[in-house]
Write a protein that holds these residues in place. Sequence first.
Motif, PDB file in Angstrom:
ATOM      1  N   ALA A   1      50.673  27.703 -36.975  1.00 61.93           N
ATOM      2  CA  ALA A   1      50.234  27.891 -38.415  1.00 61.93           C
ATOM      3  C   ALA A   1      51.417  27.808 -38.969  1.00 61.93           C
ATOM      4  CB  ALA A   1      49.765  29.502 -38.595  1.00 61.93           C
ATOM      5  N   LEU A   2      50.723  27.448 -40.842  1.00 57.97           N
ATOM      6  CA  LEU A   2      52.200  27.641 -41.666  1.00 57.97           C
ATOM      7  C   LEU A   2      51.736  28.102 -42.451  1.00 57.97           C
ATOM      8  CD1 LEU A   2      52.515  23.288 -41.960  1.00 57.97           C
ATOM      9  CD2 LEU A   2      54.142  25.208 -40.655  1.00 57.97           C
ATOM     10  N   LEU A   3      52.061  29.115 -43.210  1.00 55.77           N
ATOM     11  CA  LEU A   3      52.202  30.013 -44.536  1.00 55.77           C
ATOM     12  C   LEU A   3      52.935  29.844 -45.679  1.00 55.77           C
ATOM     13  CD1 LEU A   3      53.055  33.418 -42.488  1.00 55.77           C
ATOM     14  CD2 LEU A   3      50.722  32.206 -42.500  1.00 55.77           C
ATOM     15  N   HIS A   4      51.940  29.487 -46.840  1.00 55.61           N
ATOM     16  CA  HIS A   4      52.343  28.681 -47.799  1.00 55.61           C
ATOM     17  C   HIS A   4      52.460  30.271 -49.066  1.00 55.61           C
ATOM     18  CE1 HIS A   4      52.311  26.587 -52.008  1.00 55.61           C
ATOM     19  NE2 HIS A   4      52.850  25.842 -51.190  1.00 55.61           N
ATOM     20  N   PRO A   5      54.113  29.851 -50.067  1.00 52.52           N
ATOM     21  CA  PRO A   5      53.907  31.318 -50.831  1.00 52.52           C
ATOM     22  C   PRO A   5      52.502  31.057 -51.794  1.00 52.52           C
ATOM     23  CG  PRO A   5      55.480  29.747 -51.241  1.00 52.52           C
ATOM     24  CD  PRO A   5      54.500  29.221 -49.680  1.00 52.52           C
TER      25      PRO A   5
ATOM     26  N   THR B   1      45.197  28.642 -60.801  1.00 54.93           N
ATOM     27  CA  THR B   1      44.667  28.807 -59.165  1.00 54.93           C
ATOM     28  C   THR B   1      44.310  27.397 -59.239  1.00 54.93           C
ATOM     29  OG1 THR B   1      43.252  31.430 -60.204  1.00 54.93           O
ATOM     30  CG2 THR B   1      42.905  29.748 -57.517  1.00 54.93           C
ATOM     31  N   LEU B   2      44.017  26.910 -60.315  1.00 52.25           N
ATOM     32  CA  LEU B   2      44.066  25.443 -59.796  1.00 52.25           C
ATOM     33  C   LEU B   2      45.582  24.722 -59.442  1.00 52.25           C
ATOM     34  CD1 LEU B   2      40.941  23.953 -61.378  1.00 52.25           C
ATOM     35  CD2 LEU B   2      40.376  24.351 -59.083  1.00 52.25           C
TER      36      LEU B   2
ATOM     37  N   SER C   1      46.679  22.934 -55.695  1.00 48.10           N
ATOM     38  CA  SER C   1      47.566  21.754 -56.275  1.00 48.10           C
ATOM     39  C   SER C   1      49.219  21.649 -55.154  1.00 48.10           C
ATOM     40  CB  SER C   1      47.256  20.955 -57.488  1.00 48.10           C
ATOM     41  OG  SER C   1      46.216  20.977 -58.314  1.00 48.10           O
ATOM     42  N   ARG C   2      49.543  22.193 -55.588  1.00 46.41           N
ATOM     43  CA  ARG C   2      50.589  23.085 -54.892  1.00 46.41           C
ATOM     44  C   ARG C   2      50.663  23.074 -53.811  1.00 46.41           C
ATOM     45  NH1 ARG C   2      51.531  26.004 -59.585  1.00 46.41           N
ATOM     46  NH2 ARG C   2      51.444  28.158 -58.032  1.00 46.41           N
TER      47      ARG C   2
END
Length: 228
Positions: free
Chosen positions: A14-18, A58-59, A63-64
Amino acid sequence: MSALHRIRLAGEDALLHPTGALLLPAHGALLVADAHFGKAVSYRRLGVPVPEATTGATLDALSRALASTSARRVVFLGDFLHSRRSHARETLAALQAWRDRHAALDLTLVRGNHDARAGDPPASLGIEATGEPLLLGSFALCHHPEPAAGRYVLAGHWHPCVGLGGRAFDRLRLPCFWLGDDSGAQPQRAVGVLPAFGSFTGMHPIRRVPGDRIYAIADGVLRPLPAA
């Protein structure tokens, strides 16, 4: 340096994104909890002064997160729209413009408590809405963080945060990933809760117990915290 933090969870990567998103690379699925699109406009329609441009923020974060991953699919873990008042023209127009830029992306919503009141997203957004749990590999994808037999639950709903204290007796609250024990020794703790993804959401302090893994988000950086 990659913004993604790789962990093993329930026997899978699993990869966590900030931003608060979580990628399951084996399934090409990016998980996002509690976007609460249209919350600000809901409050403004009640006469409450709140921040502007929260849907766009939020969008942009979504996208990031997509740009940092190879995700082919986004699964929203409940509370996509905040309320029926969230079906405002400007909110839906922003969502539609974002969807048009990501037309090839599969989108799924696991309905949460706010979705029951707001209703499903408009059909033009091409979001498949379903009840919980949505089974995916080792995981049960839900909105409510409740154990599921034989699966590790990934959910939202609680908007988890952790409190940190400084030497000057100051306190700071940070959103966090709250990942319960995945060893199988405590099946009732086999639940992971994602931070609220929406840019205009509250937070709820958590109570850690031994076996929990906590990853706080501060200034766009993920920071694992010491065990309880």
